[in-house]
Design an enzyme around this catalytic site. Structure first.
Site, PDB file in Angstrom:
ATOM      1  N   GLN A 205       0.820  -1.217   0.000  1.00 55.40           N
ATOM      2  CA  GLN A 205       0.000   0.000   0.000  1.00 55.40           C
ATOM      3  C   GLN A 205       0.849   1.260   0.000  1.00 55.40           C
ATOM      4  OE1 GLN A 205      -0.598  -2.660   2.054  1.00 55.40           O
ATOM      5  NE2 GLN A 205      -2.751  -2.763   2.669  1.00 55.40           N
ATOM      6  N   ASP A 246      -6.750   1.556  11.925  1.00 52.57           N
ATOM      7  CA  ASP A 246      -7.957   0.784  11.631  1.00 52.57           C
ATOM      8  C   ASP A 246      -8.918   0.809  12.809  1.00 52.57           C
ATOM      9  OD1 ASP A 246      -7.631  -0.727   8.953  1.00 52.57           O
ATOM     10  OD2 ASP A 246      -5.693  -0.980   9.920  1.00 52.57           O
ATOM     11  N   ALA A 256      -3.296  -0.966  13.487  1.00 48.66           N
ATOM     12  CA  ALA A 256      -3.000  -0.330  12.203  1.00 48.66           C
ATOM     13  C   ALA A 256      -2.272  -1.328  11.310  1.00 48.66           C
ATOM     14  CB  ALA A 256      -2.177   0.935  12.411  1.00 48.66           C
TER      15      ALA A 256
END
Length: 358
Positions: A205, A246, A256
């Site tokens: 990501q 998250d 996270a």
């Protein structure tokens, strides 16, 4: 600054129009920009579970629109639609186990459904609620960007190097981004010399999404291997680590992107400041500590294969998607409701008691 930030919005991954949810397929970026159209709730749930859309706020927004699609189908089926809709709530809730924003958005849609009055246009009311969730996240992004820049300026006003991990930008939210929103705002303020982005395996990501977003905005960005983070802190004059989340537990522990915990440990060792940027919808007061956060694991092929080709022997694989960073490693949590320095349970509770902005 607000006008500058709004003018600088160049990337979006979620659109709602013509009665359908349109998602930029993040699995293909940056090599290919392909939009997928979801016209029913099953397609939305699959898009969430298969990482077409990712990032906790973006998942929550997509789920809200997914419920609108589900409601349209259930209403067309006629009597008993309320009971049938429960299956759709369950389907969306099971798409990903960790993002608090997913369950926050589903709960908000459920609460709005329960407040319907006789004569209401059910579909129109619920569509308006989903759009409001989307728009409020965009507003939250702008507010958090301003709060985050104030924190960076307070501790060091000159140009500096920042490190981020994962993707907490426009692709992961309904607007400008959480962590990347702060980084973008700091860049506009002339406070950023260089941004280092960890590649963020196994989905990359960082190198695929974050680097693409920042480069499109003209932010000076350098991609590094995840394992290089500690070396960078020692040699490159990094002053802040800025990441998204998250899920945040009631005591300030943060779930996270996998690898965030070890970066936080290294940052503490090197005396760097560690900032988490997330909307208040990422905070779940029902989870006392990080030990209570459900942590997602994913399939073995994500570690065994590269571009569909197996590159690892047939061995046991453990592939956690997120880890938990303890609150005592975090200098500041930035939300749209305000900022919590050195977070703990009392400070988080006080933050969540403030007037609801999101």
């Amino acid at each position: 600054m607000r006008e500058q930030l709004m003018a600088a919005e160049t990337v979006t991954g979620i659109e709602w129009h013509d009665g359908a949810l349109h998602l930029l397929d993040q699995r293909l970026l940056p090599l290919e920009q392909c939009w997928l159209t979801c016209t029913d709730v099953a397609q939305v749930a699959e898009a969430i579970s298969e990482m077409v859309v990712r990032g906790a706020p973006a998942i929550g927004i997509s789920a809200a629109y997914g419920l609108v699609l589900a409601l349209r189908q259930r209403l067309a089926e006629g009597e008993g639609w309320e009971e049938s809709l429960e299956e759709d709530f369950l389907m969306l809730g099971e798409a990903r186990p960790t993002p608090a924003n997913l369950f926050w958005a589903l709960n908000r849609m459920r609460e709005r459904l329960q407040r319907l009055r006789p004569g209401d246009d059910v579909l129109a009311v619920m569509e308006a609620e989903a759009i409001a969730i989307h728009e409020s996240d965009r507003e939250a992004n702008l507010t958090m960007a301003q709060f985050g820049v104030e924190q960076i300026r307070k501790h060091q006003g000159s140009e500096q190097a920042l490190l981020t991990h994962g993707n907490a930008g426009a692709l992961a939210t309904g607007g400008f981004g959480t962590a990347l929103g702060v980084i973008r705002a700091a860049t506009l303020e002339g406070m950023v010399e260089q941004v280092y982005v960890c590649e963020s395996r196994p989905w990359l990501q960082g190198s695929r999404l974050t680097a693409w977003e920042l480069a499109a905005d003209g932010v000076p960005v350098t991609v590094v291997a995840d394992a290089a983070a500690g070396h960078l802190m020692k040699t490159k004059g990094i002053s802040w680590v800025v990441v998204g989340a998250d899920c945040i537990a009631a005591n300030g522990d943060v779930a996270a992107k996998i690898g965030t915990y070890q970066i936080a440990v290294a940052a503490m060792h090197h005396g760097l400041r560690f900032m988490v940027v997330a909307p208040s919808s990422s905070i779940d007061l029902n989870l006392a500590t990080g030990e209570d956060i459900p942590l997602e694991t994913r399939g073995v092929e994500e570690l065994l294969e590269v571009a569909g080709i197996q590159v690892t022997a047939d061995v046991e694989v453990y592939n956690p998607v997120v880890d938990v960073t303890p609150a005592d490693l975090i200098d500041v949590i930035v939300t749209e409701k305000g900022v919590v320095e050195r977070p703990d349970a009392a400070k988080i509770a006080q933050l969540m008691c403030r007037k609801r902005l999101h």
